[in-house]
Design a protein around this motif. Sequence first.
Motif, PDB file in Angstrom:
ATOM      1  N   THR A 145       0.830  -1.201   0.000  1.00  0.00           N
ATOM      2  CA  THR A 145       0.000   0.000   0.000  1.00  0.00           C
ATOM      3  C   THR A 145       0.868   1.256   0.000  1.00  0.00           C
ATOM      4  N   GLY A 146       0.371   2.298  -0.660  1.00  0.00           N
ATOM      5  CA  GLY A 146       1.200   3.469  -0.909  1.00  0.00           C
ATOM      6  C   GLY A 146       0.761   4.757  -0.267  1.00  0.00           C
ATOM      7  N   ALA A 147      -0.081   4.705   0.751  1.00  0.00           N
ATOM      8  CA  ALA A 147      -0.548   5.950   1.367  1.00  0.00           C
ATOM      9  C   ALA A 147       0.587   6.745   2.001  1.00  0.00           C
ATOM     10  N   ASP A 148       1.667   6.070   2.385  1.00  0.00           N
ATOM     11  CA  ASP A 148       2.796   6.760   3.028  1.00  0.00           C
ATOM     12  C   ASP A 148       3.765   7.374   2.023  1.00  0.00           C
ATOM     13  N   GLU A 149       3.556   7.134   0.743  1.00  0.00           N
ATOM     14  CA  GLU A 149       4.444   7.667  -0.282  1.00  0.00           C
ATOM     15  C   GLU A 149       4.051   9.106  -0.644  1.00  0.00           C
ATOM     16  N   PRO A 150       5.031   9.937  -1.031  1.00  0.00           N
ATOM     17  CA  PRO A 150       4.744  11.350  -1.360  1.00  0.00           C
ATOM     18  C   PRO A 150       4.206  11.498  -2.782  1.00  0.00           C
ATOM     19  N   SER A 151       3.039  10.981  -3.031  1.00  0.00           N
ATOM     20  CA  SER A 151       2.443  11.040  -4.366  1.00  0.00           C
ATOM     21  C   SER A 151       1.092  11.736  -4.287  1.00  0.00           C
ATOM     22  N   GLU A 152       0.658  12.283  -5.429  1.00  0.00           N
ATOM     23  CA  GLU A 152      -0.607  13.013  -5.456  1.00  0.00           C
ATOM     24  C   GLU A 152      -1.786  12.085  -5.183  1.00  0.00           C
ATOM     25  N   GLN A 153      -1.729  10.878  -5.732  1.00  0.00           N
ATOM     26  CA  GLN A 153      -2.738   9.873  -5.477  1.00  0.00           C
ATOM     27  C   GLN A 153      -2.107   8.682  -4.759  1.00  0.00           C
ATOM     28  N   VAL A 154      -2.933   7.843  -4.182  1.00  0.00           N
ATOM     29  CA  VAL A 154      -2.454   6.651  -3.480  1.00  0.00           C
ATOM     30  C   VAL A 154      -2.468   5.479  -4.459  1.00  0.00           C
ATOM     31  N   THR A 155      -1.327   4.829  -4.592  1.00  0.00           N
ATOM     32  CA  THR A 155      -1.229   3.667  -5.471  1.00  0.00           C
ATOM     33  C   THR A 155      -0.892   2.434  -4.649  1.00  0.00           C
ATOM     34  N   ASN A 156      -1.752   1.423  -4.733  1.00  0.00           N
ATOM     35  CA  ASN A 156      -1.517   0.127  -4.107  1.00  0.00           C
ATOM     36  C   ASN A 156      -1.200  -0.877  -5.193  1.00  0.00           C
ATOM     37  N   SER A 157      -0.256  -1.765  -4.946  1.00  0.00           N
ATOM     38  CA  SER A 157       0.214  -2.696  -5.972  1.00  0.00           C
ATOM     39  C   SER A 157       0.085  -4.129  -5.482  1.00  0.00           C
ATOM     40  N   LEU A 158      -0.594  -4.952  -6.281  1.00  0.00           N
ATOM     41  CA  LEU A 158      -0.807  -6.359  -5.936  1.00  0.00           C
ATOM     42  C   LEU A 158       0.122  -7.236  -6.769  1.00  0.00           C
ATOM     43  N   PHE A 159       0.832  -8.110  -6.075  1.00  0.00           N
ATOM     44  CA  PHE A 159       1.764  -9.035  -6.713  1.00  0.00           C
ATOM     45  C   PHE A 159       1.349 -10.471  -6.404  1.00  0.00           C
ATOM     46  N   GLY A 160       1.592 -11.353  -7.346  1.00  0.00           N
ATOM     47  CA  GLY A 160       1.333 -12.782  -7.175  1.00  0.00           C
ATOM     48  C   GLY A 160       1.880 -13.527  -8.367  1.00  0.00           C
ATOM     49  N   ASN A 161       2.078 -14.830  -8.211  1.00  0.00           N
ATOM     50  CA  ASN A 161       2.642 -15.630  -9.306  1.00  0.00           C
ATOM     51  C   ASN A 161       3.962 -15.042  -9.814  1.00  0.00           C
ATOM     52  N   GLU A 162       4.738 -14.483  -8.875  1.00  0.00           N
ATOM     53  CA  GLU A 162       6.065 -13.921  -9.167  1.00  0.00           C
ATOM     54  C   GLU A 162       6.027 -12.740 -10.127  1.00  0.00           C
ATOM     55  N   ARG A 163       4.911 -12.009 -10.160  1.00  0.00           N
ATOM     56  CA  ARG A 163       4.819 -10.852 -11.058  1.00  0.00           C
ATOM     57  C   ARG A 163       3.828  -9.831 -10.493  1.00  0.00           C
ATOM     58  N   LEU A 164       3.883  -8.624 -11.060  1.00  0.00           N
ATOM     59  CA  LEU A 164       2.889  -7.613 -10.741  1.00  0.00           C
ATOM     60  C   LEU A 164       1.564  -7.994 -11.377  1.00  0.00           C
ATOM     61  N   LEU A 165       0.509  -8.052 -10.593  1.00  0.00           N
ATOM     62  CA  LEU A 165      -0.806  -8.402 -11.121  1.00  0.00           C
ATOM     63  C   LEU A 165      -1.633  -7.169 -11.461  1.00  0.00           C
ATOM     64  N   GLU A 166      -1.574  -6.154 -10.602  1.00  0.00           N
ATOM     65  CA  GLU A 166      -2.431  -4.990 -10.831  1.00  0.00           C
ATOM     66  C   GLU A 166      -1.999  -3.847  -9.921  1.00  0.00           C
ATOM     67  N   ARG A 167      -2.161  -2.613 -10.442  1.00  0.00           N
ATOM     68  CA  ARG A 167      -1.990  -1.427  -9.601  1.00  0.00           C
ATOM     69  C   ARG A 167      -3.351  -0.750  -9.454  1.00  0.00           C
ATOM     70  N   PHE A 168      -3.605  -0.264  -8.261  1.00  0.00           N
ATOM     71  CA  PHE A 168      -4.874   0.385  -7.953  1.00  0.00           C
ATOM     72  C   PHE A 168      -4.574   1.825  -7.541  1.00  0.00           C
ATOM     73  N   THR A 169      -5.291   2.774  -8.112  1.00  0.00           N
ATOM     74  CA  THR A 169      -5.089   4.185  -7.793  1.00  0.00           C
ATOM     75  C   THR A 169      -6.332   4.745  -7.117  1.00  0.00           C
ATOM     76  N   TRP A 170      -6.112   5.410  -5.980  1.00  0.00           N
ATOM     77  CA  TRP A 170      -7.215   5.961  -5.191  1.00  0.00           C
ATOM     78  C   TRP A 170      -6.944   7.443  -4.921  1.00  0.00           C
ATOM     79  N   ASP A 171      -8.021   8.231  -4.841  1.00  0.00           N
ATOM     80  CA  ASP A 171      -7.870   9.632  -4.480  1.00  0.00           C
ATOM     81  C   ASP A 171      -7.265   9.737  -3.090  1.00  0.00           C
ATOM     82  N   ARG A 172      -6.309  10.641  -2.947  1.00  0.00           N
ATOM     83  CA  ARG A 172      -5.714  10.851  -1.624  1.00  0.00           C
ATOM     84  C   ARG A 172      -6.643  11.741  -0.804  1.00  0.00           C
ATOM     85  N   LEU A 173      -7.050  11.263   0.322  1.00  0.00           N
ATOM     86  CA  LEU A 173      -7.946  12.011   1.193  1.00  0.00           C
ATOM     87  C   LEU A 173      -7.147  13.006   2.043  1.00  0.00           C
TER      88      LEU A 173
END
Length: 269
Positions: free
Chosen positions: A176-204
């Motif tokens: 999860t990326g809420a602690d990162e200094p980015s305009e939006q929050v990006t969470n990244s899901l990994f599985g099967n030894e690869r990146l599966l998906e990135r999710f972008t959420w509005d930063r509250l």
Amino acid sequence: MAHDPEAVPVVMVFAGNDPAGGAGLAADTEAIASMGCHTAPVVTAITVQDTSNVQDFQAVGADWVVSQARAVLEDMPVACFKLGMLGSVENIEAVHTILRDYPDIPVVTDPVLFAGGGGDLAERDVPDALRSLIFPQTTLLTPNAPEARALAPAADTLDACAHQLMSDGCEFVLVTGADEPSEQVTNSLFGNERLLERFTWDRLPHTYHGSGCTLASAIAGLLAQASEPRSAVHEAQAYVQEALAHGYRIGMGQHVPNRLFWADGDDDE
């Protein structure tokens, strides 16, 4: 028709108690209930904290952790384990023995190392014990960015951290990326030894006490309902975003997620 209580999935949570009610077992119980499940809370630590930070904590004795868990496991069917703050290496060893006896039950691990205010919530040797004993039994790991870096210190990017954590035994890793200094929050899901998906959420506009507990517990509740991990991650994030958006500042520190926003009575339907 009366609801059959035996049909309610049980999530066993190993976590610490937060007397402010924003994180830990209080957060876990509300999030899991919101997913339609019953929480079996096993206390692993007692903390002294408020909505700003942690002042101190004391791990519960490992024998007490085992006794709490085994009493429940012998009484009711557990559909998912959720691990939060374990507090000590001895408790990690104790939880490892329990998970080993129930290899078919999915495990969601929120590797709690720091409080939202930055205070420590684990002893120095806890990261090594998590890597060696808990991660090989973990279905889904949910570290925030500081935790991912602390658990995979040799990695030079967050993606590399996730790959190292999968190599340590985790089946899926959601960074999860809420602690990162980015305009939006990006969470990244990994599985099967690869990146599966990135999710972008509005930063509250606020910071939140117990958001990580809420996310991991919501995922655990959905896995207990037999959701696939990727679907559970999707649905749990949407739930957490609403809980944060409806959050409130009840103390002098961080906001607390409103995990029961769906019960506020504002819906006309």
